[in-house]
Design a protein around this motif. Structure first.
Motif, mmCIF file in Angstrom:
data_model
loop_
_atom_site.group_PDB
_atom_site.id
_atom_site.type_symbol
_atom_site.label_atom_id
_atom_site.label_comp_id
_atom_site.label_asym_id
_atom_site.label_seq_id
_atom_site.Cartn_x
_atom_site.Cartn_y
_atom_site.Cartn_z
ATOM 1 N N PRO A 214 0.984 -1.152 -0.068
ATOM 2 C CA PRO A 214 -0.073 -0.093 -0.015
ATOM 3 C C PRO A 214 1.034 1.268 0.132
ATOM 4 O O PRO A 214 2.047 1.498 0.517
ATOM 5 C CB PRO A 214 -0.710 -0.244 1.356
ATOM 6 N N SER B 181 -3.426 4.499 -1.011
ATOM 7 C CA SER B 181 -4.192 3.644 -0.282
ATOM 8 C C SER B 181 -4.611 4.620 1.059
ATOM 9 O O SER B 181 -6.000 4.006 1.320
ATOM 10 C CB SER B 181 -3.384 2.546 0.129
ATOM 11 N N GLY C 138 -10.539 -2.440 -8.058
ATOM 12 C CA GLY C 138 -9.110 -2.321 -8.178
ATOM 13 C C GLY C 138 -8.566 -2.278 -6.736
ATOM 14 O O GLY C 138 -7.924 -1.596 -6.318
ATOM 15 N N CYS C 139 -9.173 -3.432 -6.264
ATOM 16 C CA CYS C 139 -8.779 -3.538 -4.611
ATOM 17 C C CYS C 139 -7.542 -3.714 -4.147
ATOM 18 O O CYS C 139 -7.096 -3.403 -3.185
ATOM 19 C CB CYS C 139 -9.694 -4.666 -3.876
ATOM 20 N N GLY C 140 -6.575 -4.283 -5.190
ATOM 21 C CA GLY C 140 -5.274 -4.656 -4.615
ATOM 22 C C GLY C 140 -5.320 -5.584 -3.520
ATOM 23 O O GLY C 140 -5.926 -6.824 -3.615
ATOM 24 N N PHE D 125 -6.682 -3.100 0.814
ATOM 25 C CA PHE D 125 -6.160 -2.065 1.981
ATOM 26 C C PHE D 125 -7.454 -1.513 2.591
ATOM 27 O O PHE D 125 -7.693 -1.733 3.948
ATOM 28 C CB PHE D 125 -5.130 -1.158 1.481
ATOM 29 N N LEU E 55 -12.805 -6.147 -6.298
ATOM 30 C CA LEU E 55 -12.640 -6.686 -7.656
ATOM 31 C C LEU E 55 -11.308 -6.085 -8.192
ATOM 32 O O LEU E 55 -10.781 -5.182 -8.142
ATOM 33 C CB LEU E 55 -13.722 -6.172 -8.533
ATOM 34 N N ALA F 72 -8.070 -6.886 -11.639
ATOM 35 C CA ALA F 72 -7.732 -7.640 -12.759
ATOM 36 C C ALA F 72 -6.306 -8.447 -12.544
ATOM 37 O O ALA F 72 -5.996 -9.156 -13.333
ATOM 38 C CB ALA F 72 -7.606 -6.573 -13.666
ATOM 39 N N GLY G 160 -11.279 -9.782 -12.007
ATOM 40 C CA GLY G 160 -11.846 -9.450 -12.901
ATOM 41 C C GLY G 160 -11.441 -8.173 -13.544
ATOM 42 O O GLY G 160 -10.644 -7.276 -12.662
ATOM 43 N N ASP G 161 -11.526 -7.787 -14.856
ATOM 44 C CA ASP G 161 -10.940 -6.513 -15.445
ATOM 45 C C ASP G 161 -12.285 -5.666 -15.561
ATOM 46 O O ASP G 161 -13.266 -5.952 -15.989
ATOM 47 C CB ASP G 161 -10.489 -6.910 -17.007
ATOM 48 N N ALA H 93 -12.744 -3.061 -17.014
ATOM 49 C CA ALA H 93 -13.150 -2.622 -18.695
ATOM 50 C C ALA H 93 -13.737 -3.733 -19.301
ATOM 51 O O ALA H 93 -14.364 -3.752 -20.165
ATOM 52 C CB ALA H 93 -11.731 -2.389 -19.449
ATOM 53 N N ALA I 196 -7.770 4.376 -8.075
ATOM 54 C CA ALA I 196 -7.228 3.998 -9.689
ATOM 55 C C ALA I 196 -5.596 4.035 -9.772
ATOM 56 O O ALA I 196 -4.854 4.759 -9.105
ATOM 57 C CB ALA I 196 -7.663 5.236 -10.454
ATOM 58 N N PRO I 197 -5.228 3.209 -10.788
ATOM 59 C CA PRO I 197 -3.642 3.022 -11.266
ATOM 60 C C PRO I 197 -3.551 4.508 -11.921
ATOM 61 O O PRO I 197 -4.449 5.237 -12.272
ATOM 62 C CB PRO I 197 -3.689 1.936 -12.234
ATOM 63 N N LEU J 71 0.858 -3.591 -13.289
ATOM 64 C CA LEU J 71 -0.854 -3.380 -13.387
ATOM 65 C C LEU J 71 -1.083 -2.351 -12.355
ATOM 66 O O LEU J 71 -2.044 -1.592 -12.410
ATOM 67 C CB LEU J 71 -1.418 -4.625 -13.416
ATOM 68 N N PHE K 46 -9.094 1.899 -19.106
ATOM 69 C CA PHE K 46 -9.641 1.889 -17.578
ATOM 70 C C PHE K 46 -10.594 3.133 -17.234
ATOM 71 O O PHE K 46 -11.616 2.932 -16.675
ATOM 72 C CB PHE K 46 -8.283 1.942 -16.730
HETATM 73 C C1 LIG Z 1 -3.044 2.111 -7.188
HETATM 74 S S1 LIG Z 1 -3.423 0.198 -7.010
HETATM 75 C C2 LIG Z 1 -4.799 0.301 -5.667
HETATM 76 C C3 LIG Z 1 -4.734 -0.736 -4.944
HETATM 77 C C4 LIG Z 1 -5.577 -0.878 -3.494
HETATM 78 N N1 LIG Z 1 -7.203 -0.575 -3.876
HETATM 79 C C5 LIG Z 1 -4.923 0.193 -2.707
HETATM 80 O O1 LIG Z 1 -5.419 1.183 -2.465
HETATM 81 O O2 LIG Z 1 -3.804 -0.236 -2.128
HETATM 82 C C6 LIG Z 1 -4.647 -0.083 -8.355
HETATM 83 C C7 LIG Z 1 -5.399 -1.435 -8.623
HETATM 84 O O3 LIG Z 1 -6.110 -1.494 -9.787
HETATM 85 C C8 LIG Z 1 -5.890 -2.644 -10.459
HETATM 86 N N2 LIG Z 1 -6.359 -2.606 -11.723
HETATM 87 C C9 LIG Z 1 -5.500 -1.812 -12.578
HETATM 88 N N3 LIG Z 1 -6.284 -2.154 -13.878
HETATM 89 C C10 LIG Z 1 -7.391 -2.773 -13.654
HETATM 90 C C11 LIG Z 1 -8.669 -3.241 -14.363
HETATM 91 N N4 LIG Z 1 -8.603 -2.932 -15.784
HETATM 92 N N5 LIG Z 1 -9.741 -3.605 -13.969
HETATM 93 C C12 LIG Z 1 -9.384 -4.158 -12.454
HETATM 94 N N6 LIG Z 1 -8.409 -3.751 -11.613
HETATM 95 C C13 LIG Z 1 -7.470 -3.042 -12.287
HETATM 96 C C14 LIG Z 1 -4.479 -2.942 -10.196
HETATM 97 O O4 LIG Z 1 -4.139 -4.187 -10.375
HETATM 98 C C15 LIG Z 1 -4.243 -2.492 -8.749
HETATM 99 O O5 LIG Z 1 -4.437 -3.358 -7.838
#
Ligand SMILES: C[S@@+](CC[C@H](N)C(=O)[O-])C[C@H]1O[C@@H](n2cnc3c(N)ncnc32)[C@H](O)[C@@H]1O
Length: 320
Positions: free
Chosen positions: A122, A126, A145-147, A150, A165, A167, A191-192, A194, A209-210, A218, A226
């Motif tokens: 994190p 996060s 995008g739960c990673g 956290f 959820l 990817a 799951g993705d 998109a 979001a990333p 990723l 995205f």
């Molecule tokens: C910045 S990290 C945030 C992780 C976590 N939620 C946190 O706050 O520590 C972004 C998360 O989005 C996920 N991610 C990226 N592209 C994605 C997509 N198309 N669909 C779902 N998740 C995605 C990544 O795998 C990553 O876990």
């Protein structure tokens, strides 16, 4: 797993002991301490470790411990669960476990090879998302995008039923591991975003979001689909009267979205942190109620030592 997590916490894997040991319990600060190439100090071979610090040395600092130093820990059970490797007299964690509130967040070791599926530690983003969540309790929460989960693990009181959820299958595994060790009910969907999201409604939808720029992982890079997918999915996912809370690069936020948007930007990282090149400035937390009357409020708040992360109260201040 729940019992093993409880034994680790009893052996010292708690935010309180982390604070006493490392001077902070903020995962992001500890990450910053070890970050950079080479990752000085991380994974060091430690010969002398007090029993009370063995769990932190092993799972937070990634130390390679002699079996004697780890005797306060349930090594056989940890090895059976795949959380440590025991080679001769030495014990090494296979994952990082970070105490967050009453929970343990699982992610990849800091010295894990950089790869697309890296389940990163994190970081401050996060913390921003977790501390920006609304007070109170609601029935259903979806964290996109739960990673390593956290936010759901840091703020379990926010909803009865929590779904994550992601990817990245490895991040999903880590999220399930953290939830299991923490004794928390959390549904994690591979799951993705998109490619489609659950056809369900949630009272709270969140996403840290990333970044909108390329990265080897990723975790830190959104592909071209995205953000369009995120902004299209949220109004479908949010139940009537519900709320979305997003943490994202300010530049990724469209000028127009349906409903009420309160965007509070902040620059850089909390005071005292070193901002890696290319990461300075331009992030925001967005509180979005797609079903509310149209309104767009944009504000900015400087981060301070006392308030290093955005909070729900920043939304209220922005609306004043
Ligand atoms: C910045 S990290 C945030 C992780 C976590 N939620 C946190 O706050 O520590 C972004 C998360 O989005 C996920 N991610 C990226 N592209 C994605 C997509 N198309 N669909 C779902 N998740 C995605 C990544 O795998 C990553 O876990």
């Amino acid at each position: 797993m729940r019992e093993l997590g409880a034994r680790l916490r009893a052996a010292g894997l708690t935010p309180k002991l982390l604070r006493a040991w490392a001077g902070t319990d903020r995962a992001a600060s500890i990450h910053a301490r070890y970050a950079g190439e080479p990752r000085a100090g991380y994974g060091a071979r430690l010969e002398r470790v007090a029993p009370a610090e063995a769990a932190l040395a092993l799972f937070v600092a990634g130390a390679d411990l002699p079996g004697g130093a780890a005797r306060a820990l349930p090594i056989a059970a940890l090895a059976a669960a795949g959380l440590v490797d025991v080679a001769g007299e030495r014990v090494r964690a296979t994952v990082a476990l970070l105490p967050v509130g009453e929970a343990l967040v699982a992610c990849d070791r800091l010295d894990a090879p950089v790869a697309r599926e890296l389940a990163c530690w994190p970081d401050d983003s996060s913390h921003h998302l977790a501390s920006a969540l609304p007070p109170g309790r609601r029935p259903r929460w979806l964290d996109l995008g739960c990673g390593s989960a956290f936010a759901p693990l840091a703020r379990p009181e926010v909803a009865e039923d929590i779904v994550g959820l992601d990817a990245n299958p490895r991040a999903c595994e880590r999220a399930r591991l953290g939830a299991a060790l923490s004794g928390r009910a959390l549904t994690v969907l591979d799951g993705d975003l998109a490619a489609g999201v659950p056809d369900e409604r949630y009272d709270l939808v969140t996403c840290n979001a990333p970044m909108p720029h390329p990265d080897a992982t990723l975790w830190r890079s959104a592909d071209a689909g995205f953000f369009p997918a995120l902004f299209a999915a949220v109004p479908r996912l949010v139940a009537p009267g519900g709320l979305a809370v997003l943490h994202l690069a300010r530049a990724a936020l469209p000028d127009e979205l349906p409903g009420e948007v309160v965007a509070v930007a902040y620059a850089g990282e909390p005071p005292g942190e070193q901002v890696p090149p290319g990461r300075a400035g331009g992030f925001a937390v967005v509180w979005w109620q797609p079903g509310a009357p149209a309104r767009y409020v944009s504000a900015r708040r400087d981060l301070t030592v006392e308030r290093p992360h955005l909070q729900w109260r920043d939304r209220e201040d922005a609306l004043c």
